[in-house]
Scaffold this active site. Sequence first.
Site, short mmCIF file in Angstrom:
data_model
loop_
_atom_site.label_atom_id
_atom_site.label_comp_id
_atom_site.label_asym_id
_atom_site.label_seq_id
_atom_site.Cartn_x
_atom_site.Cartn_y
_atom_site.Cartn_z
N TYR A 175 0.88 -1.17 0.00
CA TYR A 175 0.00 0.00 0.00
C TYR A 175 0.92 1.22 0.00
O TYR A 175 1.52 1.54 1.02
CB TYR A 175 -0.92 -0.04 1.23
CG TYR A 175 -1.93 1.09 1.35
CD1 TYR A 175 -2.18 1.99 0.33
CD2 TYR A 175 -2.66 1.25 2.53
CE1 TYR A 175 -3.11 3.00 0.46
CE2 TYR A 175 -3.60 2.26 2.67
CZ TYR A 175 -3.82 3.15 1.63
OH TYR A 175 -4.75 4.16 1.76
N LYS A 188 -1.47 -1.21 -4.13
CA LYS A 188 -2.51 -0.18 -4.13
C LYS A 188 -1.74 1.14 -4.18
O LYS A 188 -1.11 1.55 -3.20
CB LYS A 188 -3.37 -0.25 -2.87
CG LYS A 188 -4.29 0.97 -2.69
CD LYS A 188 -5.31 0.72 -1.62
CE LYS A 188 -5.98 1.98 -1.06
NZ LYS A 188 -6.08 3.16 -1.88
#
Lengths: 333, 333, 333, 333
Positions: free
Chosen positions: A167, A197
């Site tokens: 992330y 992400k």
Amino acid sequence: MAAKFLKLQNWTSLNFCIKSYSLAPKNMSTYAPKGCMAAPFTPFTKDGKDVDYSKFKSYADHLQKLKIPHLFVNGTTGEGLSMTMEERIKTAELWMQQKDKFESILLHIGTGNLKDSIQLASHAESIGVDGIACIAPSFFRANNEESVVSYMKEVADAAPNTPFYLYDFNIMTNVYISVSRFFDLAKDEIKTLRGVKHSSPQLPSLFTGMREHRGYQFMMGTDDQYLAALSLGSEAIVTSAFMAPYFNKIIEAFNSGDLEAARNAQEACQKVVNVRSKYGTGPQSFAVGKSMMPMLDLDLGPVRLPLVSLTSDLAEKLQSELKAVNFFDWVKV
Amino acid sequence: MAAKFLKLQNWTSLNFCIKSYSLAPKNMSTYAPKGCMAAPFTPFTKDGKDVDYSKFKSYADHLQKLKIPHLFVNGTTGEGLSMTMEERIKTAELWMQQKDKFESILLHIGTGNLKDSIQLASHAESIGVDGIACIAPSFFRANNEESVVSYMKEVADAAPNTPFYLYDFNIMTNVYISVSRFFDLAKDEIKTLRGVKHSSPQLPSLFTGMREHRGYQFMMGTDDQYLAALSLGSEAIVTSAFMAPYFNKIIEAFNSGDLEAARNAQEACQKVVNVRSKYGTGPQSFAVGKSMMPMLDLDLGPVRLPLVSLTSDLAEKLQSELKAVNFFDWVKV
Amino acid sequence: MAAKFLKLQNWTSLNFCIKSYSLAPKNMSTYAPKGCMAAPFTPFTKDGKDVDYSKFKSYADHLQKLKIPHLFVNGTTGEGLSMTMEERIKTAELWMQQKDKFESILLHIGTGNLKDSIQLASHAESIGVDGIACIAPSFFRANNEESVVSYMKEVADAAPNTPFYLYDFNIMTNVYISVSRFFDLAKDEIKTLRGVKHSSPQLPSLFTGMREHRGYQFMMGTDDQYLAALSLGSEAIVTSAFMAPYFNKIIEAFNSGDLEAARNAQEACQKVVNVRSKYGTGPQSFAVGKSMMPMLDLDLGPVRLPLVSLTSDLAEKLQSELKAVNFFDWVKV
Amino acid sequence: MAAKFLKLQNWTSLNFCIKSYSLAPKNMSTYAPKGCMAAPFTPFTKDGKDVDYSKFKSYADHLQKLKIPHLFVNGTTGEGLSMTMEERIKTAELWMQQKDKFESILLHIGTGNLKDSIQLASHAESIGVDGIACIAPSFFRANNEESVVSYMKEVADAAPNTPFYLYDFNIMTNVYISVSRFFDLAKDEIKTLRGVKHSSPQLPSLFTGMREHRGYQFMMGTDDQYLAALSLGSEAIVTSAFMAPYFNKIIEAFNSGDLEAARNAQEACQKVVNVRSKYGTGPQSFAVGKSMMPMLDLDLGPVRLPLVSLTSDLAEKLQSELKAVNFFDWVKV
């Protein structure tokens, strides 16, 4: 829902993506969420002190009506890092109880420290989430890709059968790394590595990673770069849940070749982003987002300090500005 | 000049400071640590996975020999934010078992989220620490003084009988506030407010706060601005433990009016800072510091990811550079 | 004036500085301005379009009354970088016509490009300034010390008989270098190298440079760090002209050993800085400063775009705030 | 999809853009460069001291062969801000002598100060350039849109019959404004306002401006966001001259509906960007670019300090890395 969603979209235009990802290493999971992934808020009680466990079912129903196939749970929008370990665990479990309403659930298990993240990763695997994502700590900031890889490897190894996503959100963490170089180094180290992400706003970083590391998923995570990321080939986009109708329209128009319609939808989305930014930027923008939920007849409580919920005066003003840009027409379910 | 300087001031342990703080509001604690406050590392086991609870006694003895009056426990040097709640609590308790070797113990109870910090504050009071300090979260960053005050009030109220310090360290948290304005707003809100550990490097911020908010303690927290902060009137300085001999010399020379000797000691200190910075800056500088402990015959284990301990090659090079600037002569106990 | 100034101050306390600079290389100029160096504004006509050449005499008289020994001409305060080459040259000449009122004039000849700075350096030598200073370009920013040295060498070589100062002001130029490393590299390259005007706020940089490069002058250039820089041994301070009375008091008190009086004067100065900062920060703070001149009965005209002069409403408010912190009592001449 | 995409749009030279810009106010110039606008380097003599006026003809021939329709002269690539006024003027005139080889010439007349830019604007109009662009000063940085508008109005008014473009490049100038708000304020003030050269990398800023201010031109200026900007509707892209073949391919593929081919060309372009960035980032990246010209058999001399030309060793290494990503095949003319 998922079936209907697929039919409605008829993802022909994303076929190239699927194809380009056919080179995925054999030992990699086939988890590959496509389309809109929504980051839900975490419902809190009125005083913000506790998670409001009574709200998950109705919120999940709402998300389903918005035609959201995938959830990104306990991330930034969900204020994961403002929650205790106990709350993180229980919230994850409650979302998993709503799992049948979605195609998949990706659980964010990043925290401020390695040991907590390892524990959450292990728990995540035990409850069968579809994938996990982890952010780098923002206080003891890693200063190169090597240390991020080392950190993430420890976390990922605690969930050896669960697809793992980095992330990356550099404007929140102030950890600035080359995502592409992370993959260079992590590929051999992190057996469960599945993608990223990419909430950092730099598109060239997303694009370089995507092209150099085929077989991995590069999911864009900024509301105001939907269309641009689509044009570059990003196959999934993580967004505030209520923005899903905008994205569904953008992707539909883009896929049908109507670029001007896609731009119009992106413009409509940009207008909401611009209105929101008047009421709070940076971390505080997430507080503004949560303040919009009661306007959709779903009060999910306040944000937690140091974020600050909008006063009712400001919320009213925000509501009228959102009305002026047709937000409520877009998100009607 | 020096003689006159000495006579006029005739400083005994910074008495002038005590005088200037005589205006302290009545409802405020009289806790007022003076001189050197040392931030100990947290001993970890060889693999970094656990706190090494066997090392506290010998480390405390070492610190006592360095003539360190006060401890700042579980702060940045102590990697507090890389520890689990359980470890934070147990470590606090172990340091309290060594309490008789020190004048006071100030416990850092800041974490990434409000609820955890509240719990640590409550525990801190239960074990009788002399004061608590709290840092603002670095992920959900407050964007004004008001929200920092609101956050800190919740934390401080959980320890209603324990002096409270703001821990301001903007280059680590990226939370940039006016410390002076924080005190303007916090004075009436936080009953136990006692001061600030000002690790942010901006001296004008320290000085403005100090002069506008007499009665509160403004403790400087950067190794390389000892002398400057002294000249401005800061009465306590938080430092890496092994730097205490430098600071003790600076303060002694400064108080005796021998400014050139104070500068020489500050220069010696600066040389260590400059050598260290070649091996790691920013958060990683704390890893470099911990790598110096085995050179003092006290191995406290590695740092935790995402910080990275120096390789033995680099540690050797560092040791020889430290030798060249006479570090080991200074810190001999 | 100079003689009287020296008598009044009786710079015994700065003797240590003189001593510490006795190691100056033989081939170096003996130019070594001590005490307060003031950066005058450049008088502009009412519409800002031209330099108001009629104001130099009266302004110089004013500065003389403020007991200012040295001038730093055409720097940031003087808006040198907003002036054309022709104006730079003519302004330098006009200040030189007022030279008998001051001990020395240091001329800033930095511009946005090398060729212009070379031309100004050559002109500076031809009119007999006491020294020149040069800032690094802020658009094409150097990214290491080597290229700053190469750049400055070209400039300095155009005035081979004039002492040369680096003008380091990183928060304006966004060129962040190690000043100490600059001197390491520049010493052998720049024959006329004499020191640095260190307007970058980092004191450890000033201090490291000062101690590692004895024989060179390290002049502090930030109003709000007078006292701290003094304690570290900086022997000259560049300031807005009207702040000279504050600095003269700080240095007098410091030298007489009355540290608390020095702090009080620094506090008074800090109050002015804090008031000013409410009306404009960063580059705009220089506009605020110039807006204060009419309050001292000496209107020097507006600033030039993109700086913006205060509106008369704001100027009035500023004046009343300055009155509240006794500014006008301090600067009465 | 591709076929349908193609048919629906049937783009001939981005006709859709022309349509969307049909709302242009009547009093606005019809200058509207489309497609690739190339920013040429300025040829310098071997020692960098002078402009090499002998090279313009051959360089213009080279650019013509690369099928470059528009020039952006004396901008960042051209090191405009490292040139004297005399050089700026003469270089502008020499490019105008090559005008018949191009559709149009947009001249950058931004400098570090208003008066110089006014003079250059006036000269630009006198020599009949097609448009002018102006950047905001990077030393005295504007801190809001109002002051940028005031500044630009003064400049634009000096060329009352020449289309005016804001040159926004925030990572070079550190002037961060909302481009859209600039247009809000500037529309009524600057009669000749025609658009923006948007070299700041933030696409949402470009897009918001483009949609809120139809009738004005928003030209993207970053090599690595070609395709994304195209998808958003940007109709002209300013680039290093030698990158034109990449862009011509991207736009051709995009217009014919072959998105994957466009991505492949963008990927090829990104590879060059990534290679270049290993040899210098930020301002120094322009030095790297100029070092590539001799590899194309057109030596345009060195860059000027504080930029530093690559050593021959590094240039050789760069050349072999560029070869590995097929750069020389792409740019063959």
